[in-house]
Design a protein around this motif. Structure first.
Motif, short mmCIF file in Angstrom:
data_model
loop_
_atom_site.label_atom_id
_atom_site.label_comp_id
_atom_site.label_asym_id
_atom_site.label_seq_id
_atom_site.Cartn_x
_atom_site.Cartn_y
_atom_site.Cartn_z
N PRO A 167 0.82 -1.21 0.00
CA PRO A 167 0.00 0.00 0.00
C PRO A 167 0.85 1.26 0.00
CG PRO A 167 0.13 -0.90 2.21
CD PRO A 167 0.82 -1.90 1.30
N TYR A 168 0.21 2.37 -0.29
CA TYR A 168 0.81 3.70 -0.13
C TYR A 168 0.18 4.33 1.10
CZ TYR A 168 2.43 3.32 -4.98
OH TYR A 168 3.05 2.93 -6.15
N TYR A 169 0.95 5.18 1.78
CA TYR A 169 0.44 5.89 2.95
C TYR A 169 0.58 7.39 2.71
CZ TYR A 169 0.58 1.30 5.12
OH TYR A 169 0.38 -0.03 5.40
N ASN A 170 -0.53 8.07 2.83
CA ASN A 170 -0.60 9.47 2.44
C ASN A 170 -0.83 10.41 3.61
OD1 ASN A 170 -0.27 10.94 0.02
ND2 ASN A 170 -2.46 11.33 -0.13
N HIS A 228 -3.55 2.75 1.03
CA HIS A 228 -4.15 2.96 -0.28
C HIS A 228 -3.49 1.97 -1.25
CE1 HIS A 228 -6.04 6.83 0.88
NE2 HIS A 228 -4.95 6.97 1.62
N PHE A 229 -4.29 1.03 -1.76
CA PHE A 229 -3.77 0.05 -2.72
C PHE A 229 -4.06 0.55 -4.13
CE2 PHE A 229 -4.16 -2.39 1.15
CZ PHE A 229 -3.03 -3.20 1.13
N ILE A 230 -3.02 0.95 -4.82
CA ILE A 230 -3.16 1.54 -6.15
C ILE A 230 -2.12 0.91 -7.07
CG2 ILE A 230 -3.16 3.67 -7.50
CD1 ILE A 230 -3.60 5.19 -4.86
N SER A 231 -2.57 0.42 -8.21
CA SER A 231 -1.65 -0.22 -9.15
C SER A 231 -1.37 0.64 -10.38
CB SER A 231 -2.19 -1.59 -9.58
OG SER A 231 -3.49 -1.45 -10.14
N ASN A 232 -2.28 1.53 -10.72
CA ASN A 232 -2.11 2.37 -11.90
C ASN A 232 -1.16 3.53 -11.58
OD1 ASN A 232 -2.56 4.53 -13.84
ND2 ASN A 232 -4.26 3.29 -14.60
N PRO A 233 -0.02 3.63 -12.28
CA PRO A 233 0.95 4.71 -12.01
C PRO A 233 0.36 6.11 -12.09
CG PRO A 233 1.90 3.06 -13.47
CD PRO A 233 0.44 2.73 -13.35
N ASP A 234 -0.58 6.31 -13.02
CA ASP A 234 -1.20 7.63 -13.16
C ASP A 234 -2.04 7.97 -11.93
OD1 ASP A 234 -0.07 8.02 -15.64
OD2 ASP A 234 -1.78 7.18 -16.72
N ASP A 235 -2.70 6.94 -11.38
CA ASP A 235 -3.51 7.15 -10.17
C ASP A 235 -2.61 7.44 -8.97
OD1 ASP A 235 -5.88 6.79 -11.49
OD2 ASP A 235 -6.07 4.66 -10.99
N VAL A 236 -1.44 6.79 -8.94
CA VAL A 236 -0.49 7.05 -7.85
C VAL A 236 -0.07 8.52 -7.87
CG1 VAL A 236 1.83 6.57 -6.96
CG2 VAL A 236 0.37 4.68 -7.74
N GLU A 237 0.30 9.00 -9.04
CA GLU A 237 0.73 10.39 -9.18
C GLU A 237 -0.37 11.36 -8.77
OE1 GLU A 237 3.72 11.67 -9.91
OE2 GLU A 237 4.53 9.63 -9.91
N ARG A 238 -1.59 10.99 -9.06
CA ARG A 238 -2.72 11.89 -8.80
C ARG A 238 -3.20 11.83 -7.35
NH1 ARG A 238 -8.12 10.84 -9.55
NH2 ARG A 238 -7.59 8.89 -10.59
#
Length: 219
Positions: free
Chosen positions: A31-34, A41-51
């Motif tokens: 996951p990512y922690y914001n 936050h479990f996100i696999s799409n690089p564009d979604d990560v950036e956003r």
């Protein structure tokens, strides 16, 4: 009739294997922690990560036990693990350093990995003192930095960038002593990917596995 039964078994088996594959893929994704509350936050799409993942480790500049200046630029593009210690600590710090050594041994020859151990008593932990501490703990690799510097800047980085005290986040200021057992895993894009109890061997094993998972994702 028999053919229908075999066909149903085949369909169920394929569905089960597909479900297991998806589950395994989900387990391998970190996951990512914001935010300071460490909502995953479990996100696999690089564009979604950036956003969606806007939090990154901020700029810093401190001195390591070799009297070298270490900045955010020095670890740019590298995975790193951060923790917060002080050399005169007689409680959790020796255990944390011993456990961090396991991480160090697993990746000591990896130039794309770093360990940053920030002193929370920098007014005591001078460069010579940190160098002695490194020698006492057999820290010889160039990728483990024992760091000292301005107290306010270290505490600010710890609480605002690393969320070092978890749910406390940055609710404290530099007048409140920072003492935490947490190890924080940060990816090559300087985003937080994990938090671990540095006093527990099982969590250290998980940390090592998670670093390997991150590295596989970057291959």
């Amino acid at each position: 009739m028999l053919r229908i039964v075999f066909f149903k078994i085949f369909i169920v088996t394929i569905s089960f294997l597909g479900m297991m594959a998806c589950q395994q893929q989900s387990q391998q994704q970190l996951p990512y922690y914001n935010t300071p509350d460490f909502t995953p936050h479990f996100i696999s799409n690089p564009d979604d990560v950036e956003r969606k993942i806007t939090h990154q480790i901020g700029a810093f500049s401190f001195t390591n036990h070799h009297h070298q200046i270490v900045t955010a630029e020095n670890i740019k593009g590298k995975i790193h693990v951060a923790n917060f210690i002080f050399t005169s600590c007689g409680s959790i710090c020796p255990v944390m350093t011993k456990n961090m050594y396991k991480v160090y041994e697993a990746f000591k020859d990896d130039e794309q990995f770093a360990i940053l151990s920030y002193s929370v008593t920098p007014w005591i932990d001078s460069v010579p003192r940190l160098k002695k501490y490194a020698a006492q703990n057999n820290i010889t690799s160039k990728n483990w930095h024992l760091l000292t510097g301005d107290k306010v800047k270290i505490y600010d980085l710890a609480r605002k960038s690393y969320f070092a005290e978890e749910d406390l986040g940055f609710t404290k200021d530099s007048s409140d002593f920072l003492h935490t057992e947490h190890f924080v895993l940060v990816d090559a894009s300087q985003r937080i990917r994990g938090i671990y109890n540095g006093t527990l061997p099982l969590e250290i094993t998980q940390l090592i596995n998670d670093i390997k998972t991150l590295k596989k994702g970057e291959e």
